[in-house]
Write a protein that holds these residues in place. Structure first.
Motif, short mmCIF file in Angstrom:
data_model
loop_
_atom_site.label_atom_id
_atom_site.label_comp_id
_atom_site.label_asym_id
_atom_site.label_seq_id
_atom_site.Cartn_x
_atom_site.Cartn_y
_atom_site.Cartn_z
N ILE A 93 1.03 -1.34 -0.11
CA ILE A 93 0.03 0.12 -0.19
C ILE A 93 0.80 1.29 0.07
CG2 ILE A 93 -1.65 1.34 1.30
CD1 ILE A 93 -2.70 -1.39 2.23
N ASP A 94 1.99 1.19 0.77
CA ASP A 94 2.82 2.27 0.83
C ASP A 94 3.60 2.61 -0.42
OD1 ASP A 94 2.50 3.02 3.52
OD2 ASP A 94 3.97 1.83 4.50
N ILE A 95 3.98 1.72 -1.02
CA ILE A 95 4.46 1.91 -2.31
C ILE A 95 3.51 2.44 -3.46
CG2 ILE A 95 5.39 0.40 -4.39
CD1 ILE A 95 6.88 -1.62 -2.28
N GLN A 96 2.39 1.61 -3.36
CA GLN A 96 1.53 2.25 -4.36
C GLN A 96 1.21 3.80 -4.22
OE1 GLN A 96 1.55 0.43 -6.76
NE2 GLN A 96 0.35 -1.30 -7.14
N GLU A 97 0.85 3.98 -2.93
CA GLU A 97 0.52 5.57 -2.68
C GLU A 97 1.40 6.34 -3.17
OE1 GLU A 97 -1.07 5.62 1.30
OE2 GLU A 97 -3.20 4.68 0.77
N SER A 98 2.85 6.10 -2.69
CA SER A 98 3.78 6.88 -3.10
C SER A 98 4.16 7.16 -4.55
CB SER A 98 5.23 6.29 -2.31
OG SER A 98 6.55 6.99 -2.77
#
Length: 544
Positions: free
Chosen positions: A72-77
């Motif tokens: 999730i952190d990767i996709q949002e960043s």
């Protein structure tokens, strides 16, 4: 060889071959930059990359929760980074995660767990995440994440169907998308006698569709030919005007922003007449000069600007083309001299606005509300949604900057700030206009001079802007009431909690953040179970 159970994370870039074919050097450069982001998040989540090939990444995690949180952190960043590029050049990952038994050999992992993660990645939406049922069972009650059950999916080289779930990704406004099933489960076989009928029907439909598209294409081409491009060329004056030197508009005293801007919408024709009071991004002094010097000048004239507030205009040029070219060149020279990354574009030619992108999105008034209960001293480390590089810029430029100064923040982490402005109104307007142009959606003023002017949550991690009316976590029948009650609570701390059935609990006008959180949870448990906080102040929140 060693066997173990692990959470396997598989990711690759959608359309990578096309991106390389279009611009190999730029794609490889961005791949290296994006890989740095993914590698950092994987390491932070306790993961280990065990294989890479081109754009693909395979990693193992000791915990399914950490694997999903990392994804999730990767996709949002990366979604925020992609805002700087047009849709055709955006570089988005698809991620698949499963838990499985794997074999470790020389640091590499092999087995069905790896294969299934790769197949789940293929099922994921562009920019999305797909997980197996085993991962869903581990994560569903531990993270504030919504899932869409897409059922049993038959995937290549896996003998039994894989029951899969899509993760609902957060949009720019803080709401969550509804994942779409990419590959439905294999349909049961149809009787043999139906094939001739099906072929006949498909053929007839194709012929009809082909004829429709053919005539539609002819009609569309006819419309395009019949509609002239808007390119107004004023008639020359009866007495030739002397050529004047380009006039550079005064620029802001200090301005800075988040990384490069969001992709601009496609150019559209404009019938708007030039009015200095409507020009975005520039200072009030520049607007005054435009109202006198530019608006009253003779043709041929043109005015150019960029989203950072740099601008220039020329008047009394020998032709409209000369005016357009000179205005853009003069503006770009000023922007380049100040190392502004924003490209100058033509805003007006003569008395016609030709700017292709329209007015930047800004929120409704009032743009700033002062509340002694929630205002607190500004601290760069507490600015939400921004990465360390952004916080460093705040500390090095904004904190020592002269007043009046403001920071505007977008829901995806884009930001823009000005210092040393002549008035609060100008500082607020320009920050919101420039940030809105960068983010593509309305931004929010979070800081004015040396104070935060909105509640900044610290008990939970900020994940975006909160809008109750479209929030998928709140039951539909309750959204309007939540939005109304929050709008009426204009002072103090507000918090929203929801339970498993989406029934909300509110903590409004509290004296502290923790008091609002406690009140929201207490209100929620009266009518629902498994309650958790989803919003504090104007922000959506999730676990740290």
């Amino acid at each position: 060889m060693k066997r173990k159970i692990a959470a396997i994370f598989a990711a690759d870039i959608a359309g990578y071959s096309r991106l390389v074919a279009e611009d190999e050097e730029e794609t490889l450069r961005r791949l290296a930059s994006y890989r740095q982001v993914t590698d950092d998040f994987i390491a932070k989540g306790g993961g280990r990359i065990f294989n890479t090939a081109g754009d693909a990444v395979l990693a193992e995690f000791p915990s399914a929760v950490e694997a999903v949180r990392c994804a999730i952190d990767i996709q949002e960043s990366l979604r925020t980074r992609n805002m700087a590029y047009p849709p055709s050049r955006q570089m988005a990952f698809r991620i698949g995660i499963t838990i499985g038994d794997v074999v470790e050999r020389d640091g590499d992992l092999l087995g069905d767990g790896v294969n299934i993660a790769a197949r789940l990645e293929g099922l994921a939406e562009v920019g999305g995440i797909c997980v197996s049922r085993a991962v869903h069972e581990q994560v569903v009650n531990k993270l504030s994440v919504q899932f869409a059950d897409i059922g049993a999916q038959e995937v290549k080289n896996i003998p039994t169907p894989v029951h899969a779930y899509m993760v609902a990704m957060r949009r720019e406004d803080g709401t969550y998308s509804i994942p779409q099933v990419k590959k439905p489960a294999k349909a049961s076989a149809q009787p043999t006698w139906m094939w001739p009928v099906a072929v006949t029907l498909v053929s007839l439909a194709a012929i009809g569709a082909g004829g429709f598209l053919y005539f539609t294409k002819l009609e569309t081409q006819a419309v395009k030919v019949a509609t002239p491009a808007i390119n107004v060329s004023p008639a020359p004056s009866a007495v030739p005007a002397p050529t004047a030197a380009p006039t550079a508009a005064p620029d802001s005293k200090a301005a800075t922003s988040s990384p490069p801007p969001a992709p601009s919408p496609p150019p559209i024709g404009s019938t708007e007449k030039f009015a200095a009071a409507n020009v975005p991004f520039v200072s009030d002094k520049t607007r005054t000069s435009l109202a006198g010097e530019y608006a009253g000048a003779r043709d041929f004239k043109a005015f150019s600007l960029n989203t950072g507030g740099f601008s220039a205009w020329v008047t009394a040029q020998p032709s409209e083309e000369a005016a357009r070219t000179a205005a853009v060149e003069q503006c770009q020279k000023r922007a380049d001299a100040a190392q502004s990354p924003r490209k100058c574009e033509l805003y007006a030619a003569g008395d016609d606005v030709v700017y292709a992108h329209g007015k930047p999105p800004v929120p409704p008034l009032p743009w700033v509300r002062h509340d002694a209960v929630t205002e607190q001293p500004f601290a760069s480390k507490d600015v939400p949604l921004t990465r360390d590089a952004g916080k460093t810029r705040f500390e090095n430029i904004y904190v020592p900057g002269k007043k009046t100064k403001t920071i505007a923040l977008g829901p995806g982490g884009a930001f823009f700030f000005f210092t040393a402005m002549d008035s609060v109104d100008e500082a607020v307007r320009r920050s919101l206009e420039s940030c809105g142009a960068v983010a593509g959606v309305p931004c929010m003023i979070i800081a004015l001079d040396d104070n935060f002017v909105v509640p900044i949550p610290t008990t939970l991690r900020v994940t975006g802007f909160f809008k109750a009316a479209g929030n998928a976590m709140i039951s539909p029948e309750a959204r309007d009431d939540v939005a109304r009650r929050i709008a009426d609570a204009t002072s103090g701390w507000n918090a929203v909690a929801v339970g498993a059935a989406g029934r909300p609990g509110l903590g409004l006008k509290a004296a502290t953040e923790q008091a609002a959180v406690n009140a929201a949870l207490a209100d929620c448990v009266k009518r629902d179970g498994d309650c958790h906080v989803i919003a504090i102040g104007p922000f959506s929140v999730g676990p740290h």
